[in-house]
Design an enzyme around this catalytic site. Structure first.
Site, PDB file in Angstrom:
ATOM      1  N   ARG A  53       0.869  -1.177   0.000  1.00 18.31           N
ATOM      2  CA  ARG A  53       0.000   0.000   0.000  1.00 18.31           C
ATOM      3  C   ARG A  53       0.907   1.228   0.000  1.00 18.31           C
ATOM      4  NH1 ARG A  53       2.392   2.016   3.651  1.00 18.31           N
ATOM      5  NH2 ARG A  53       0.840   3.646   3.641  1.00 18.31           N
ATOM      6  N   GLY A  54       0.248   2.413  -0.101  1.00 20.78           N
ATOM      7  CA  GLY A  54       1.001   3.647  -0.310  1.00 20.78           C
ATOM      8  C   GLY A  54       1.034   3.883  -1.814  1.00 20.78           C
ATOM      9  N   ALA A  55       0.665   5.108  -2.224  1.00 21.17           N
ATOM     10  CA  ALA A  55       0.438   5.354  -3.654  1.00 21.17           C
ATOM     11  C   ALA A  55       1.615   4.939  -4.554  1.00 21.17           C
ATOM     12  CB  ALA A  55       0.058   6.816  -3.868  1.00 21.17           C
ATOM     13  N   ARG A  96      -7.526  -0.371  -6.719  1.00 28.55           N
ATOM     14  CA  ARG A  96      -7.739   0.764  -5.793  1.00 28.55           C
ATOM     15  C   ARG A  96      -7.859   2.033  -6.650  1.00 28.55           C
ATOM     16  NH1 ARG A  96      -4.324   1.061  -0.461  1.00 28.55           N
ATOM     17  NH2 ARG A  96      -6.232   2.159   0.169  1.00 28.55           N
ATOM     18  N   GLN A 204      -1.968   2.312   9.828  1.00 30.08           N
ATOM     19  CA  GLN A 204      -0.653   2.430   9.161  1.00 30.08           C
ATOM     20  C   GLN A 204       0.331   3.231  10.018  1.00 30.08           C
ATOM     21  OE1 GLN A 204      -3.597   3.012   7.757  1.00 30.08           O
ATOM     22  NE2 GLN A 204      -3.632   2.545   5.585  1.00 30.08           N
ATOM     23  N   ASP A 245      -2.325  10.847  -2.414  1.00 26.94           N
ATOM     24  CA  ASP A 245      -2.666   9.764  -3.351  1.00 26.94           C
ATOM     25  C   ASP A 245      -3.041  10.288  -4.724  1.00 26.94           C
ATOM     26  OD1 ASP A 245      -2.943   8.401  -0.645  1.00 26.94           O
ATOM     27  OD2 ASP A 245      -3.082   6.767  -2.094  1.00 26.94           O
TER      28      ASP A 245
HETATM   29  O1  MRU Z   1      -4.515   3.234   2.124  1.00 25.70           O
HETATM   30  P1  MRU Z   1      -3.039   3.464   2.014  1.00 25.70           P
HETATM   31  O2  MRU Z   1      -2.259   2.927   3.169  1.00 25.70           O
HETATM   32  O3  MRU Z   1      -2.505   3.007   0.682  1.00 25.70           O
HETATM   33  O4  MRU Z   1      -2.917   5.044   2.042  1.00 25.70           O
HETATM   34  C1  MRU Z   1      -1.648   5.623   1.993  1.00 25.70           C
HETATM   35  C2  MRU Z   1      -1.679   7.094   2.069  1.00 25.70           C
HETATM   36  O5  MRU Z   1      -2.713   7.715   2.188  1.00 25.70           O
HETATM   37  C3  MRU Z   1      -0.374   7.787   1.915  1.00 25.70           C
HETATM   38  O6  MRU Z   1      -0.351   8.980   2.628  1.00 25.70           O
HETATM   39  C4  MRU Z   1      -0.146   8.102   0.431  1.00 25.70           C
HETATM   40  O7  MRU Z   1      -0.346   6.990  -0.366  1.00 25.70           O
HETATM   41  C5  MRU Z   1       1.211   8.639   0.189  1.00 25.70           C
HETATM   42  S1  MRU Z   1       2.421   7.360   0.344  1.00 25.70           S
HETATM   43  C6  MRU Z   1       3.933   7.989   0.014  1.00 25.70           C
END
Ligand code: MRU
Length: 355
Positions: A53-55, A96, A204, A245
């Site tokens: 996860r994480g964009a 997603r 997270q 994101d």
């Molecule tokens: O649902 P997630 O854990 O994928 O959400 C992650 C976030 O909202 C982060 O802040 C975003 O992706 C930036 S990651 C460098």
């Protein structure tokens, strides 16, 4: 990760012969485990289940997913390789909807196929797409490094920083975005202390950001998400840095649910609110935050904490994974091309021709 007093760098992505090993973030920090992805369907499932996860990391995983599709493709198939790869991209894209890095990475991979590999033998397509996925990861690492350097210039010699969710190595495969800025400031000798909201429903912050900060030896304090106002009201927060994101052309941006509340607090208490993100997180095709699709997730994530029920198993639940923060609340975007400060009217031209 500290093992016997030694720092061991964990890779988020490892390619082995014909499959991808993904560090399973859903089990961290209690268990360090890798899952083997042998097809693009496995990668899609891992993204959906937030094992990765994480964009930016979602984008990298999807890129490897396209390479895996080429490895899986059988020349005896009734579908052409091109159709098979485009279908794989469709499956991955639907996992997603909010993080635009996913679309960005898939488009890069399909472009590599169409421009450089289309007429090549299958073996060459496989190695070419694998090389392209590796390059997307390497580029992300390089971008993180630049974001960290630009961002660290904004951090005072001594600062209490509020961040949110997890934006570190786990979220990008490199140094991270918002957390990368904090790490760089710490490495430069600045005395930073980080407040880490736990980030319900999937935690997270409590699970991943705490784990990363501890590894780096950066002082931090874990708080529940509803404690941020208390800290602001007591003058305990000097600045906020979060990731994103998807960032619309006017600077409105989507990030983990709860980010908007933190931005309002920062604005009210006149504290800087920075957003660190690579250029691949900007979606200039979208005019404002109103057009950003918001992912709605399984209600059980709210009814449970890490699989343990905490309420009525059928109670009505709302579970948007992200919210949108209007650009008026943003003090600056930290990108690999530099820092963009308001007004954000020239955001598009800055991204094309920085400085
Ligand atoms: O649902 P997630 O854990 O994928 O959400 C992650 C976030 O909202 C982060 O802040 C975003 O992706 C930036 S990651 C460098």
């Amino acid at each position: 990760m500290a093992q016997g007093g030694r720092e061991v760098a964990l890779e988020v992505f490892c390619w082995e012969k014909d499959h991808l090993l993904l560090l399973d973030q859903s089990k961290l920090p209690l268990e360090v485990d890798y899952i083997a992805c042998c097809s693009h369907h496995d990668v899609a499932e891992a993204i959906r289940e937030m094992r990765v996860r994480g964009a930016p990391a979602i984008g990298v995983a999807a890129a490897f997913g396209i390479a895996l599709a080429a490895f899986k493709y059988s020349p005896e198939s009734k579908d052409s390789l091109e159709d098979f790869l485009f279908e794989a991209a469709k499956v991955l894209k639907e996992t997603r909807p909010t993080a635009v890095n996913l679309v960005w990475a898939l488009e890069r991979m399909l472009e590599v196929y169409q421009k450089r590999l289309k007429e090549k033998p299958l073996d060459e397509v496989r190695t070419g797409l694998l090389e392209a996925a590796r390059q997307i990861l390497a580029d992300q690492k390089a971008r993180d490094d630049k974001i960290a350097s630009f961002g660290a210039t904004l951090i005072p010699e001594k600062a209490n920083i509020l961040t949110y969710c997890n934006t570190g190595a786990l979220a990008t495969g490199g140094l991270g975005t918002a957390l990368g800025v904090i790490v760089r400031a710490h490495e430069e000798g600045k005395r930073v202390h980080v407040y880490v909201p736990e980030t319900r429903p999937v935690l997270q912050g409590a699970r991943l950001t705490v784990w990363e900060l501890r590894e780096k030896g950066i002082p931090f304090t874990l708080i529940t998400d509803n404690m941020a106002g208390y800290l602001f009201s007591r003058g305990e927060i000097d600045l906020v840095i979060v990731g994103a994101d998807r960032i619309a052309a006017n600077g409105d941006f989507a990030n983990k649910i709860g980010t908007y509340s933190l931005a309002v607090l920062a604005f009210h208490h006149q504290r800087p609110f920075y957003v660190a993100a690579p250029v691949s997180t900007f979606d200039l095709g979208i005019a404002s935050g109103e057009d950003i699709p918001i992912e709605m997730r399984n209600p059980d994530e709210v009814r449970m904490i890490q699989g343990t029920p905490i309420t009525d198993s059928q109670c009505p639940v709302l579970n948007p994974a992200f919210d949108v923060t209007p650009h008026e609340l943003v003090s600056g975007f930290i990108t690999e091309k530099g820092v963009i400060k308001p007004p954000f009217e020239s955001l598009a031209s800055f991204l094309e021709n920085p400085f």
